[in-house]
Motif scaffolding. Sequence first.
Motif, PDB file in Angstrom:
ATOM      1  N   VAL A   1       0.855  -1.190   0.000  1.00  0.00           N
ATOM      2  CA  VAL A   1       0.000   0.000   0.000  1.00  0.00           C
ATOM      3  C   VAL A   1       0.891   1.240   0.000  1.00  0.00           C
ATOM      4  O   VAL A   1       1.746   1.397   0.877  1.00  0.00           O
ATOM      5  CB  VAL A   1      -0.927   0.004   1.235  1.00  0.00           C
TER       6      VAL A   1
ATOM      7  N   ARG B   1      -8.147  -3.419 -10.549  1.00  0.00           N
ATOM      8  CA  ARG B   1      -8.438  -2.471  -9.477  1.00  0.00           C
ATOM      9  C   ARG B   1      -8.736  -3.269  -8.220  1.00  0.00           C
ATOM     10  O   ARG B   1      -9.533  -4.195  -8.261  1.00  0.00           O
ATOM     11  CB  ARG B   1      -9.618  -1.587  -9.864  1.00  0.00           C
TER      12      ARG B   1
ATOM     13  N   ARG C   1     -10.765   9.207   4.147  1.00  0.00           N
ATOM     14  CA  ARG C   1     -11.325   9.161   2.791  1.00  0.00           C
ATOM     15  C   ARG C   1     -12.711   9.794   2.835  1.00  0.00           C
ATOM     16  O   ARG C   1     -13.527   9.445   3.691  1.00  0.00           O
ATOM     17  CB  ARG C   1     -11.411   7.699   2.357  1.00  0.00           C
TER      18      ARG C   1
ATOM     19  N   TYR D   1      -2.755  -0.372   6.258  1.00  0.00           N
ATOM     20  CA  TYR D   1      -2.359   1.024   6.098  1.00  0.00           C
ATOM     21  C   TYR D   1      -1.149   1.159   5.186  1.00  0.00           C
ATOM     22  O   TYR D   1      -0.524   0.168   4.813  1.00  0.00           O
ATOM     23  CB  TYR D   1      -2.064   1.649   7.474  1.00  0.00           C
ATOM     24  N   ALA D   2      -0.806   2.395   4.867  1.00  0.00           N
ATOM     25  CA  ALA D   2       0.340   2.698   4.010  1.00  0.00           C
ATOM     26  C   ALA D   2       1.574   1.964   4.517  1.00  0.00           C
ATOM     27  O   ALA D   2       1.836   1.915   5.703  1.00  0.00           O
ATOM     28  CB  ALA D   2       0.584   4.198   3.983  1.00  0.00           C
TER      29      ALA D   2
ATOM     30  N   MET E   1      -7.008   0.958  -5.587  1.00  0.00           N
ATOM     31  CA  MET E   1      -5.708   1.081  -6.248  1.00  0.00           C
ATOM     32  C   MET E   1      -5.760   0.369  -7.587  1.00  0.00           C
ATOM     33  O   MET E   1      -6.423  -0.649  -7.719  1.00  0.00           O
ATOM     34  CB  MET E   1      -4.615   0.412  -5.397  1.00  0.00           C
TER      35      MET E   1
ATOM     36  N   GLN F   1      -8.762  11.893  -0.434  1.00  0.00           N
ATOM     37  CA  GLN F   1      -8.223  11.617   0.885  1.00  0.00           C
ATOM     38  C   GLN F   1      -7.559  12.865   1.449  1.00  0.00           C
ATOM     39  O   GLN F   1      -7.073  13.712   0.703  1.00  0.00           O
ATOM     40  CB  GLN F   1      -7.184  10.493   0.827  1.00  0.00           C
TER      41      GLN F   1
ATOM     42  N   SER G   1      -9.279   2.570   0.144  1.00  0.00           N
ATOM     43  CA  SER G   1      -8.789   3.188  -1.095  1.00  0.00           C
ATOM     44  C   SER G   1      -8.830   2.169  -2.227  1.00  0.00           C
ATOM     45  O   SER G   1      -8.618   0.987  -2.009  1.00  0.00           O
ATOM     46  CB  SER G   1      -7.337   3.651  -0.936  1.00  0.00           C
TER      47      SER G   1
ATOM     48  N   THR H   1      -9.329  -2.945  -3.767  1.00  0.00           N
ATOM     49  CA  THR H   1      -9.647  -2.069  -2.649  1.00  0.00           C
ATOM     50  C   THR H   1      -8.780  -2.461  -1.459  1.00  0.00           C
ATOM     51  O   THR H   1      -8.697  -3.637  -1.113  1.00  0.00           O
ATOM     52  CB  THR H   1     -11.146  -2.196  -2.281  1.00  0.00           C
ATOM     53  N   VAL H   2      -8.140  -1.479  -0.852  1.00  0.00           N
ATOM     54  CA  VAL H   2      -7.311  -1.738   0.319  1.00  0.00           C
ATOM     55  C   VAL H   2      -8.240  -2.152   1.464  1.00  0.00           C
ATOM     56  O   VAL H   2      -9.193  -1.437   1.780  1.00  0.00           O
ATOM     57  CB  VAL H   2      -6.492  -0.485   0.717  1.00  0.00           C
TER      58      VAL H   2
ATOM     59  N   SER I   1       0.051   7.197  -0.217  1.00  0.00           N
ATOM     60  CA  SER I   1      -1.149   7.981  -0.545  1.00  0.00           C
ATOM     61  C   SER I   1      -2.441   7.204  -0.372  1.00  0.00           C
ATOM     62  O   SER I   1      -3.508   7.711  -0.664  1.00  0.00           O
ATOM     63  CB  SER I   1      -1.051   8.463  -1.996  1.00  0.00           C
ATOM     64  N   ALA I   2      -2.383   5.944   0.090  1.00  0.00           N
ATOM     65  CA  ALA I   2      -3.590   5.109   0.197  1.00  0.00           C
ATOM     66  C   ALA I   2      -3.755   4.595   1.621  1.00  0.00           C
ATOM     67  O   ALA I   2      -2.826   4.614   2.422  1.00  0.00           O
ATOM     68  CB  ALA I   2      -3.508   3.944  -0.778  1.00  0.00           C
TER      69      ALA I   2
END
Length: 152
Positions: A43, A64, A110, A72-73, A53, A148, A51, A66-67, A46-47
């Motif tokens: 991740v 695509r 978000r 977390y980042a 991605m 975000q 989020s 989804t986190v 920025s996500a």
Amino acid sequence: PASPAPAPAPAVQARLPPAPAVVRPPAYSAPAPAPRRRTTVRVPASAGPGSVMTVRTPTGETVRVTVPQGVYAGSTFEFEYGGNAAPPPRPPRPHTPPRPPPAGGAQLMRVQVPPNSGPGASLTVNVPGRGAHRVTVPPNTRPGQYFQFRVH
């Protein structure tokens, strides 16, 4: 003189032509679906949870994902891709232990842009545990889209 009795006719066995072989078409079977594959993604800064991605897989597909919540980042998670007519995707499971947001530090939030709002609009967002925060809708962000922001 009496004529001899005619000899009995030889027995004839009737022979039927052999029955034609029954030709049946092979049973139809749908082509086997391509196998589902799994890969891991990190991740980016920025996500965060929720989020979406865009990720390039090892096979070159662009998907695509989804986190997941709790990821977390800087963390990684695993997801499935590929296959034809795949069943509904299972939620991705965390691959590395999730890192909680920094205590007292910045937290990534978000926000969905509400109807009748747009770039430059000022929104008030209720941040759990931190109260109301005022944020500005970034340029090129339309109603229904997400953006975000960091809460410090």
